[in-house]
Design an enzyme around this catalytic site. Structure first.
Site, PDB file in Angstrom:
ATOM      1  N   ASP A 152       0.901  -1.133   0.078  1.00  0.00           N
ATOM      2  CA  ASP A 152      -0.032   0.192   0.070  1.00  0.00           C
ATOM      3  C   ASP A 152       0.865   0.936   0.104  1.00  0.00           C
ATOM      4  O   ASP A 152       1.867   1.237   0.974  1.00  0.00           O
ATOM      5  CB  ASP A 152      -0.683   0.065   1.311  1.00  0.00           C
ATOM      6  CG  ASP A 152      -2.212  -0.339   1.077  1.00  0.00           C
ATOM      7  OD1 ASP A 152      -2.767  -0.227  -0.031  1.00  0.00           O
ATOM      8  OD2 ASP A 152      -3.063  -0.578   1.988  1.00  0.00           O
ATOM      9  N   LYS A 159      -0.494  -0.482  -4.235  1.00  0.00           N
ATOM     10  CA  LYS A 159      -1.950   0.010  -4.401  1.00  0.00           C
ATOM     11  C   LYS A 159      -2.335   1.417  -3.910  1.00  0.00           C
ATOM     12  O   LYS A 159      -1.406   1.734  -2.867  1.00  0.00           O
ATOM     13  CB  LYS A 159      -2.786  -1.151  -3.301  1.00  0.00           C
ATOM     14  CG  LYS A 159      -4.157  -0.679  -3.243  1.00  0.00           C
ATOM     15  CD  LYS A 159      -5.142  -1.795  -2.589  1.00  0.00           C
ATOM     16  CE  LYS A 159      -5.139  -1.999  -1.147  1.00  0.00           C
ATOM     17  NZ  LYS A 159      -5.542  -0.619  -0.381  1.00  0.00           N
ATOM     18  N   GLU A 177     -14.274  -1.918  -1.614  1.00  0.00           N
ATOM     19  CA  GLU A 177     -14.320  -1.959  -0.264  1.00  0.00           C
ATOM     20  C   GLU A 177     -15.708  -1.185   0.233  1.00  0.00           C
ATOM     21  O   GLU A 177     -15.919  -0.230  -0.038  1.00  0.00           O
ATOM     22  CB  GLU A 177     -13.137  -1.252   0.616  1.00  0.00           C
ATOM     23  CG  GLU A 177     -13.239  -1.283   2.079  1.00  0.00           C
ATOM     24  CD  GLU A 177     -11.851  -1.181   3.027  1.00  0.00           C
ATOM     25  OE1 GLU A 177     -10.872  -0.832   2.339  1.00  0.00           O
ATOM     26  OE2 GLU A 177     -12.240  -1.181   4.187  1.00  0.00           O
TER      27      GLU A 177
HETATM   28  O1  KIV Z   1      -5.095  -1.537   4.273  1.00  0.00           O
HETATM   29  C1  KIV Z   1      -5.689  -2.787   4.043  1.00  0.00           C
HETATM   30  O2  KIV Z   1      -5.379  -3.590   4.722  1.00  0.00           O
HETATM   31  C2  KIV Z   1      -6.478  -2.643   2.809  1.00  0.00           C
HETATM   32  C3  KIV Z   1      -7.156  -3.799   2.570  1.00  0.00           C
HETATM   33  C4  KIV Z   1      -8.282  -3.774   3.694  1.00  0.00           C
HETATM   34  C5  KIV Z   1      -8.104  -3.925   1.248  1.00  0.00           C
HETATM   35  O3  KIV Z   1      -6.360  -1.763   1.972  1.00  0.00           O
END
Ligand code: KIV
Length: 289
Positions: A106, A136, A205
């Site tokens: 992320d 992401k 989500e």
């Molecule tokens: O940060 C995270 O764990 C997420 C997932 C819940 C998709 O973005």
């Protein structure tokens, strides 16, 4: 697939020597969805540590080093304070602990929204320092230019629409999205913009089920649902949530274990044995030869 590793205990308990295996690639994940149909749903779980990655890896197509680690690992109130340093450190640990799943890291709040150039700097750092395969980022149409910029420069990007936790201060909470017609249309349009920009997959989500289905039908790339629909092209959960680590979880979480009770019960038995001086026992102590 076996999860049994041969441990080289001469070096470290955290260094398994797995059988050589080719990691799943991002194009392979993207190509799971053909003409709107995903015969084999994409399995994704979050992972934050090397050992956790070792245990999850064989069962997953994607391991997500989610910025949810802010709450789960660091006890922060939201994912907003999570830093690029945190993501880089945990991302590297998860890549070290896995050899089968593709690892996605992320991008934390503040590390990519200002411009595609800022996003490239942050994302390239994550790829270089962790060895992850993709990043992401949260946001819909507003992030489409950035997704195209990254993808054109060798960085696969996963999108994230619907409930986007980094925007909690704008959204005002973590409620399900897409209940009004306008919001529903925006979520579908956001996903289409990311898809057209080259996102290899999109997390959907916390949206009402008909919108999750509409998004899945509206985009060519796989959708990965969380609090969305079983008709998404794949699913993701926060691992600690599905293990039963926390008492309070969103209603979309299914608990597959009760790990909190297991840990607390073990600590209780250990504490009792220390206080009774029955631990360590003969098996755990060294005696003169
Ligand atoms: O940060 C995270 O764990 C997420 C997932 C819940 C998709 O973005």
């Amino acid at each position: 697939m076996s999860t049994t590793f041969q441990l080289d205990t001469a070096t470290s308990r955290a260094n398994p020597t797995p059988a050589p295996m080719k990691r799943l690639t991002i194009p392979a994940i993207r190509q799971r969805k053909v003409d709107g149909v995903t015969a084999e749903p994409v399995v994704m779980l979050t992972a934050y540590t090397a050992r956790q990655a070792q245990l999850l890896d064989a069962h997953c197509d994607l391991l997500l080093v989610g910025d949810s680690l802010g709450q789960v690992i660091y006890g922060l109130p939201s994912s907003v304070p999570v830093t690029l340093d945190m993501m880089a450190a945990h991302g590297a640990a998860v890549v070290r602990g896995s050899y089968h799943a593709a690892v996605v890291v992320d991008m934390p709040f503040g590390a990519y929204e200002a411009s595609p150039q800022q996003a490239f700097e942050s994302a390239s750092r994550l790829l270089k320092e962790t060895g992850c395969a993709a990043v992401k980022l949260e946001g819909g149409a507003a992030m489409a230019e950035t997704v195209a910029f990254l993808t054109a420069r060798g960085i696969p990007a996963m999108g994230h629409v619907g409930l986007t936790p980094q925007a909690v201060n704008v959204l005002g909470g973590y409620n399900a999205r897409g209940r009004s017609e306008a919001e529903a249309q925006k979520i579908v349009a956001d996903a289409q913009a990311l898809d057209a920009a080259g996102a290899f997959a999109i997390v959907v989500e916390g949206v009402v089920e008909p919108i999750a289905i509409a998004v899945t039908q509206a985009v060519k790339c796989p959708t990965i649902g969380i609090g969305a629909s079983a008709q998404c092209d794949g699913q993701v959960l926060v691992t600690e949530d599905m293990l039963g680590m926390f008492e309070r979880v969103p209603r979309f979480v299914k608990r597959y274990e009760a790990i909190a009770e297991t840990i607390s019960g073990a600590a209780e038995r250990y504490a009792a044995e220390v206080r009774a001086r029955t631990f360590p026992g003969v098996e755990q102590t060294y005696q003169p030869r």
